[in-house]
Design a protein around this motif. Sequence first.
Motif, mmCIF file in Angstrom:
data_model
loop_
_atom_site.group_PDB
_atom_site.id
_atom_site.type_symbol
_atom_site.label_atom_id
_atom_site.label_comp_id
_atom_site.label_asym_id
_atom_site.label_seq_id
_atom_site.Cartn_x
_atom_site.Cartn_y
_atom_site.Cartn_z
ATOM 1 N N TYR A 151 65.685 7.005 15.537
ATOM 2 C CA TYR A 151 66.449 6.000 15.313
ATOM 3 C C TYR A 151 66.595 6.201 13.475
ATOM 4 O O TYR A 151 65.540 6.695 12.848
ATOM 5 C CB TYR A 151 65.820 4.623 15.447
ATOM 6 N N PRO A 152 67.395 5.560 13.219
ATOM 7 C CA PRO A 152 67.447 5.705 11.531
ATOM 8 C C PRO A 152 66.322 4.982 10.921
ATOM 9 O O PRO A 152 65.969 4.027 11.279
ATOM 10 C CB PRO A 152 68.915 5.069 11.188
ATOM 11 N N SER A 202 65.574 0.927 10.896
ATOM 12 C CA SER A 202 66.261 0.451 11.974
ATOM 13 C C SER A 202 65.355 -0.742 12.683
ATOM 14 O O SER A 202 64.406 -0.931 13.043
ATOM 15 C CB SER A 202 66.708 1.448 13.040
ATOM 16 N N MET A 232 65.858 -1.698 15.969
ATOM 17 C CA MET A 232 66.701 -1.663 17.466
ATOM 18 C C MET A 232 65.572 -2.000 18.334
ATOM 19 O O MET A 232 65.861 -1.812 19.746
ATOM 20 C CB MET A 232 67.275 -0.268 17.529
#
Length: 166
Positions: A62-63, A66, A68
């Motif tokens: 993931y960036p 993030s 998420m």
Amino acid sequence: MDPSAFPEREKEDAYHFVAYLPVNGILYELDGLRRSPLMHAPVEDDWLDTARETIENRIATYPPGSLMFNLLAVRSAALPRLERLLHDPSTPAEQKFALQDQLEHEQSKAKRGALENKLRQHNLLPVVFQLFKGLGESGLAGKAVADARAKGEARIAKAKAQGEQD
């Protein structure tokens, strides 16, 4: 294994749980959006090291920054474990003092948690509404607001003064 290599990854927009478990010496990922468990790697005695590495690799896809995902660990309750260790004759006496402190800390947390849960179960909005209504009708609302502002400004001034001294 890189989970991003699987087409199911596109479905990850949905909020759901993913669990990592050792079964018969192999680390599996149980994902509610996949049709079957995903086998990751063989595990030795401490399967958590392998799980940690697998989870860190997944997070790295993931960036940076993030939000998420969340991590949640499920463990046994502390109170029964601590009580069992305290009453176990094989527990060294020097450890029992530390265990007693931990037990008292956990009991205190449990009491605070019980109080917080009780407060969550009650709708205090009518009480607050009646309080504000009474303040307004009695003409004390303006004074209460002014007092609160003065206290807030005093706290800010005190914090600034302490910050300048440090």
